[in-house]
Design an enzyme around this catalytic site. Structure first.
Site, PDB file in Angstrom:
ATOM      1  N   HIS A  14       0.866  -1.198   0.000  1.00 12.43           N
ATOM      2  CA  HIS A  14       0.000   0.000   0.000  1.00 12.43           C
ATOM      3  C   HIS A  14       0.897   1.240   0.000  1.00 12.43           C
ATOM      4  CE1 HIS A  14      -3.839   2.147   1.409  1.00 12.43           C
ATOM      5  NE2 HIS A  14      -2.934   3.091   1.214  1.00 12.43           N
ATOM      6  N   HIS A  16       1.605   5.401  -1.694  1.00 12.74           N
ATOM      7  CA  HIS A  16       1.279   6.579  -2.507  1.00 12.74           C
ATOM      8  C   HIS A  16       2.593   7.172  -3.019  1.00 12.74           C
ATOM      9  CE1 HIS A  16      -2.889   6.776  -0.958  1.00 12.74           C
ATOM     10  NE2 HIS A  16      -2.336   6.248   0.117  1.00 12.74           N
ATOM     11  N   ARG A  18       2.332   9.552  -5.774  1.00 13.21           N
ATOM     12  CA  ARG A  18       1.943  10.787  -6.489  1.00 13.21           C
ATOM     13  C   ARG A  18       2.416  10.752  -7.942  1.00 13.21           C
ATOM     14  NH1 ARG A  18      -1.244  10.857  -2.133  1.00 13.21           N
ATOM     15  NH2 ARG A  18      -0.318  11.790  -0.299  1.00 13.21           N
ATOM     16  N   LYS A 100      -9.224  -0.195  -5.790  1.00 14.93           N
ATOM     17  CA  LYS A 100      -9.263   0.492  -4.506  1.00 14.93           C
ATOM     18  C   LYS A 100     -10.622   1.126  -4.258  1.00 14.93           C
ATOM     19  CE  LYS A 100      -7.885   2.354  -0.715  1.00 14.93           C
ATOM     20  NZ  LYS A 100      -6.716   2.990  -0.169  1.00 14.93           N
ATOM     21  N   HIS A 137     -10.530   1.213   1.963  1.00 19.03           N
ATOM     22  CA  HIS A 137     -10.319   2.242   2.983  1.00 19.03           C
ATOM     23  C   HIS A 137     -11.535   2.133   3.895  1.00 19.03           C
ATOM     24  CE1 HIS A 137      -8.720   6.156   4.530  1.00 19.03           C
ATOM     25  NE2 HIS A 137      -9.906   6.071   5.111  1.00 19.03           N
ATOM     26  N   HIS A 175      -4.571  -0.474   6.026  1.00 19.81           N
ATOM     27  CA  HIS A 175      -4.077   0.319   7.169  1.00 19.81           C
ATOM     28  C   HIS A 175      -4.981   0.191   8.393  1.00 19.81           C
ATOM     29  CE1 HIS A 175      -6.904   2.985   5.186  1.00 19.81           C
ATOM     30  NE2 HIS A 175      -6.050   3.397   4.285  1.00 19.81           N
ATOM     31  N   LEU A 220      -4.992   9.297   7.963  1.00 27.19           N
ATOM     32  CA  LEU A 220      -6.302   8.643   8.031  1.00 27.19           C
ATOM     33  C   LEU A 220      -6.149   7.174   7.634  1.00 27.19           C
ATOM     34  CD1 LEU A 220      -8.603  11.400   6.519  1.00 27.19           C
ATOM     35  CD2 LEU A 220      -8.689  10.494   8.850  1.00 27.19           C
ATOM     36  N   ASP A 248       1.449   2.693   3.523  1.00 28.27           N
ATOM     37  CA  ASP A 248       0.593   3.874   3.343  1.00 28.27           C
ATOM     38  C   ASP A 248       1.428   5.150   3.430  1.00 28.27           C
ATOM     39  OD1 ASP A 248      -1.684   5.273   2.729  1.00 28.27           O
ATOM     40  OD2 ASP A 248      -2.487   5.254   4.761  1.00 28.27           O
TER      41      ASP A 248
HETATM   42  O1  DOR Z   1      -3.316   9.460   5.622  1.00 31.18           O
HETATM   43  C1  DOR Z   1      -3.712   9.190   4.496  1.00 31.18           C
HETATM   44  N1  DOR Z   1      -3.141   9.716   3.385  1.00 31.18           N
HETATM   45  N2  DOR Z   1      -4.739   8.376   4.381  1.00 31.18           N
HETATM   46  C2  DOR Z   1      -5.324   8.145   3.206  1.00 31.18           C
HETATM   47  O2  DOR Z   1      -6.279   7.421   3.161  1.00 31.18           O
HETATM   48  C3  DOR Z   1      -4.859   8.825   1.966  1.00 31.18           C
HETATM   49  C4  DOR Z   1      -3.465   9.239   2.098  1.00 31.18           C
HETATM   50  C5  DOR Z   1      -3.055  10.220   1.011  1.00 31.18           C
HETATM   51  O3  DOR Z   1      -3.260   9.930  -0.173  1.00 31.18           O
HETATM   52  O4  DOR Z   1      -2.502  11.265   1.358  1.00 31.18           O
HETATM   53 ZN    ZN Z   2      -3.355   5.114   1.504  1.00 32.46          ZN
END
Ligand code: DOR
Ligand code: ZN
Length: 347
Positions: A14, A16, A18, A100, A137, A175, A220, A248
């Site tokens: 999991h 990110h 960008r 997702k 999520h 998460h 989150l 995450d």
């Molecule tokens: O803390 C988080 N950041 N929780 C998420 O679900 C999304 C993520 C984000 O893309 O920044």
């Molecule tokens: Zn995430």
């Protein structure tokens, strides 16, 4: 001689990363530690088609440091307009590994998410049939529900009915943060698993208010009470293969975190395995780290386990106070402070 552990190279289930300059800035951190990562599709606009996933994958591959053998595993963002045919295409592509689910409005770039499960019934049937996992999520978005209860309420009100309706659907509850989530996963069938972040293993909700408000600890689902952190530690220390690694890691520019309405997300990719090693070591469970980090996720996704290795040494290293993030700055977890474990770069 400092303590050392060598394990099979891990995967991050999991992540990110960008896009554009931000992608370029953060991807090397993950690629140096992990062989593969499940790439979250919450870009603006979101990655909703196989064609978009393919071009995002090409951008990620192009941003890799020279000589890196890291592989991005792509996902589609589930919307109420996703077609069952796109699911079939995704499965056939060989490079889309999951879909997702974001409840609309739950978190960063989730506006295109799902409002009503009834709108995605055929898509879920197609996923159940072809074995494409749904990554969840798991939080309700009802503002009347206390933010610390949103995961538990989601499980009770939405997830349990969902898995009863689609009993063969592969689901990863992402998460997880609560004892309720651990219990749910443990009692569910083997097609239900969970990812656990390093920050939820290392921090409880006090970290949000340590001497003042701490925006870099806001994510989150939000950090929970100590008893929930302990439940997560017990889950991973048990060596149960339903729990596997998903950082995450979620970078945001410093200016958007230190803000009157700060973004959710903690950046951990710069030291992901060091942080997990610290968490496992803290409970005497380092022998369970390899299964969690390198085996169970691959097994769940039906992919081969990695064959190369990494080494971690129990040796303090200082984390930079900030990192470059395109034309912005990024504050990593433990900024200006020490990690207990270090990653051996030459391995
Ligand atoms: O803390 C988080 N950041 N929780 C998420 O679900 C999304 C993520 C984000 O893309 O920044
Ligand atoms: Zn995430």
């Amino acid at each position: 001689m400092s303590e050392q552990i060598t394990i099979t190279r891990p995967d991050d289930w999991h992540l990110h990363v960008r896009d554009g300059d931000f992608l370029q800035a953060v991807l090397p951190d993950t690629a140096k530690q992990f062989a593969r990562a499940i790439i979250m599709p919450n870009l603006k606009p979101p990655v909703v088609t196989v064609a978009q996933a393919q071009s995002y994958r090409d951008r990620i591959t192009a941003a890799l440091p020279k000589g890196s053998s890291f592989s991005p595993l792509m996902t589609l963002y589930l919307t109420e307009n996703t077609l069952p045919e796109e699911i079939v295409k995704a499965k056939e592509s060989g490079f889309v590994h999951a879909v997702k689910y974001y409840p609309a409005g739950a978190t960063t770039n989730s506006d295109s998410g799902v409002r009503q499960w009834s709108k995605v019934e055929e898509v879920l049937e197609a996923m159940e049939q072809c074995g494409l996992p749904l990554l969840v999520h798991g939080e309700v978005t009802d503002p009347a529900i206390d933010v610390f209860d949103r995961e538990r309420v989601f499980i009770e009100d939405q997830l349990i009915p969902l898995i009863l309706k689609y009993p063969k659907l592969k689901v990863v509850l992402e998460h997880i943060t609560t004892a309720s989530a651990v219990k749910f996963v443990l009692t569910a069938d083997k097609n239900i698993a969970a990812t656990v972040t390093a920050h939820h293993l290392l921090l409880n909700r006090n970290a949000l208010f340590q001497g003042g408000i701490r925006p870099h600890h806001y994510c989150l689902p939000v950090l929970k009470r100590e008893k929930h952190r302990q439940a997560l530690l017990d889950a991973v220390a048990s060596g149960n293969n339903k729990f596997f690694l998903g950082t995450d890691s979620a970078p945001h520019p410093q200016s958007l975190k230190e803000n009157a309405c700060g973004c959710a997300g903690i950046y951990t990719a710069h030291a992901a395995m060091e942080l997990y090693a610290e968490a496992f070591d803290s409970i005497g469970a380092l022998d369970k780290l390899e299964g969690f980090a390198s085996f169970y996720g691959a097994d769940f996704y039906g992919l081969a386990r990695n064959t190369s290795q990494i080494t971690l040494t129990k040796q303090q290293v200082k984390v930079p106070s900030q990192l470059q993030y395109g034309s912005e700055t990024l504050i990593p977890m433990r900024a200006g402070e020490f990690l207990v474990w270090s990653f051996n770069h030459e391995s």
